[in-house]
Design an enzyme around this catalytic site. Structure first.
Site, PDB file in Angstrom:
ATOM      1  N   GLU A 108       2.263  -7.233   1.303  1.00 26.54           N
ATOM      2  CA  GLU A 108       2.789  -6.137   0.491  1.00 26.54           C
ATOM      3  C   GLU A 108       4.272  -6.428   0.314  1.00 26.54           C
ATOM      4  OE1 GLU A 108       5.058  -2.869   0.316  1.00 26.54           O
ATOM      5  OE2 GLU A 108       3.704  -2.009   1.802  1.00 26.54           O
ATOM      6  N   GLU A 133      12.994  -5.003  -7.939  1.00 23.45           N
ATOM      7  CA  GLU A 133      13.343  -4.021  -6.921  1.00 23.45           C
ATOM      8  C   GLU A 133      14.730  -4.265  -6.334  1.00 23.45           C
ATOM      9  OE1 GLU A 133      11.221  -2.117  -2.969  1.00 23.45           O
ATOM     10  OE2 GLU A 133      11.135  -4.282  -3.260  1.00 23.45           O
ATOM     11  N   LYS A 170       3.942 -11.007  15.069  1.00 23.64           N
ATOM     12  CA  LYS A 170       5.300 -11.562  15.010  1.00 23.64           C
ATOM     13  C   LYS A 170       6.229 -10.382  14.842  1.00 23.64           C
ATOM     14  CE  LYS A 170       8.663 -14.599  14.171  1.00 23.64           C
ATOM     15  NZ  LYS A 170       9.743 -13.661  13.744  1.00 23.64           N
ATOM     16  N   CYS A 213       8.680   1.573   0.476  1.00 18.55           N
ATOM     17  CA  CYS A 213       8.099   0.656  -0.505  1.00 18.55           C
ATOM     18  C   CYS A 213       7.595   1.386  -1.731  1.00 18.55           C
ATOM     19  CB  CYS A 213       6.992  -0.173   0.125  1.00 18.55           C
ATOM     20  SG  CYS A 213       5.876   0.774   1.164  1.00 18.55           S
TER      21      CYS A 213
END
Length: 505
Positions: free
Chosen positions: A263, A389, A182, A300
């Protein structure tokens, strides 16, 4: 030579239109129209993947390795065009994209070498014991086998290494699993040209065309249909906590639940021990600033939190970080949505009475400038939102009164991708206290380094306890990531003529 996208989906060797179109939103350069995804395309791609599995899943390791290497070669043959459109769509500098392309081709070739060696198969054999009493024991053999078609969601922050032919795709194909990608709507042209490289590799090696499909952006229903399709056996995802958790829940709610390897994000805390801070506070502050702002903070593994013991050395550290961050100019963020989320996150931090601003900047549009705040350990513990975050170049200094309080802060962190200890020889006893705490919180524990930069090697773990990832036993980087798309099968009293070929060589 410039690349002009077809603007279509690649499904089992055919370039197809969708239901309606969407326009790309490049940081610079021309916009292009792309066909939107649909549930019908998802179904077609999944059925083709299942059909391909009956040949590709049982192909030799040598054949799959040749396919992986062919993909790498075809990506490199399109290097200039990939860099051009990737830079236009994401705003990333050419050098970053070239490095990411090398990482993408490198991990494809790494997996090719890895599967040829065969160690990942974990082959085991227990011999028959026909004379055993009170009952004989049969011969039992074990080997790892591919699970079937895998869905992969392209990441916004890594248009190559975590997207169309990125780590999830490479690991799945290496395992013997066809892939339905995708594509991310932030870089559909980059996704398409990489898909063209995979298409060329399919033609070159003669594998079943259903082994790979790319469905471009569309409504959320397209992603939902993909993870819920009964032929999909696992999902690889890199993205936001909210989006990943929604897909994770859908996978769990299926009639046949499947693993979701997501993740989802991390603040990657750093514990600055006193002797290290005393010896090199300025250098640590400058180094943190560099890591915090690398790629506009859109990694990340961006180290968003530094925990320090209050005092003059903490002042020096924070002052050096402020000085270095103040020199960093505006950086283009990957999408308008990511930029808005960063601006909103900075605004939320600036209005919290638990925080003191050390550096406040104004950024607008698709650009970002760094911001730095500080708080006390007590306030950090009382305000859980401070540990969440903010994707971008925003940092938080947490001042504590003692090593005991630092350990308390460490025990309270949510799951992380990384955790770091900065130490000198005199900090060894304190580090011994922190190491077991941090290894329960993170998939990778560093000493005297900054976590931005993930090595694609056998020993790498890029994952961690929730919410860093949805499966603490997995990694999305390194050769061990292949385990996500394999399952063990035992064969009892199986004649050698019936055993999988991998048992024999």
């Amino acid at each position: 030579m410039s690349f002009t996208p077809k603007g279509k989906h690649l499904v089992a060797g055919a370039w197809l239109d969708g239901v309606g179109t969407f326009a790309s939103t490049p940081a610079h350069g021309p916009a292009h129209d792309f066909a939107a995804g649909s549930t019908e395309l998802v179904n077609r791609a999944c059925e083709a993947a299942e059909d391909a599995f009956w040949s590709y899943g049982y192909a030799s390791r040598k054949e799959r390795a040749a396919f992986l290497r062919a993909i790498a070669d075809e990506i490199e043959a399109r290097a200039a065009e990939i860099t051009e459109i990737g830079s236009q769509e994401t705003g990333l500098p050419e050098a970053r994209l070239q490095g990411e392309r090398d990482r993408t081709t490198g991990q494809l070739r790494l997996f090719a070498d890895y599967i040829e060696k065969g160690d990942y198969l974990d082959r085991r054999q227990d011999a028959a014991m026909p004379a055993r009493q009170p009952a004989p024991r049969p011969e039992i053999r074990l080997i790892q086998r591919p699970i079937g078609p895998v869905a992969v969601f392209g990441a916004s922050n890594f248009p190559l290494a975590f997207s169309t032919a990125g780590g999830d795709t490479a690991a799945a194909l290496a395992a013997g699993c066809p892939v339905v990608v995708k594509g991310h709507s932030a870089h559909p042209g980059t996704g398409e040209i990489v898909a063209q490289a995979i298409e060329a590799a399919i033609a070159k090696t003669g594998v079943h065309p259903g082994v790979f499909s790319l469905i471009q952006g569309g409504s959320r229903e397209v992603g939902h249909a993909l993870v819920q399709h009964p032929l999909i056996k696992a999902v690889g995802f890199t993205g936001s906590l909210a989006g990943g958790r929604a897909l994770f829940d859908l996978c769990a709610q299926r009639p046949e639940p499947i693993p979701f390897f997501g993740e989802l994000g991390s603040v990657n805390p750093m514990m600055m021990l006193p002797e290290a801070l005393k010896a090199r506070a300025e250098a640590l502050g400058q180094g943190w600033a560099g890591s915090l702002t690398m790629g506009a903070g859109q990694f990340c593994t961006n180290p968003g939190i530094a925990v320090v013991i209050d005092g003059a050395d903490a002042d020096r550290f924070a002052g050096a970080a402020v000085e270095a961050l103040a020199k960093v100019g505006p950086q283009t963020m990957l999408t308008d949505g990511i930029a808005k989320a960063y601006h909103d996150g900075t605004e939320r931090f600036s209005t919290r009475n638990t925080l003191k601003p050390l550096l406040m900047t104004q950024s607008s549009g698709r650009s970002a400038t760094p911001n730095l705040f500080e708080t006390t350990g007590a306030r950090f513990v009382s305000d859980h939102a401070l540990g969440e975050e903010v994707f971008g170049p925003l940092g938080l200094v947490v001042r504590v009164g003692s090593l005991d309080e630092m350990e308390q802060i460490a025990r309270g962190f949510d799951g992380q991708l990384t955790a770091t200890i900065h130490m000198d020889a005199g900090d060894l006893d304190a580090a011994r206290r922190l190491r077991p705490v941090l290894e329960r919180k993170a998939g990778r524990v560093l000493v005297n380094g900054f976590p931005t930069g993930v090595e694609v090697v056998d020993s790498m773990v890029h994952g961690g306890p929730y919410p860093a990832s949805t499966n603490f036993g997995a990694t999305s980087v390194g050769t061990m990531s292949i385990r996500r798309f394999l399952r063990p099968v035992s064969y009892q009293n199986m004649p050698e003529e019936l055993l999988p070929e991998d048992f024999l060589g």
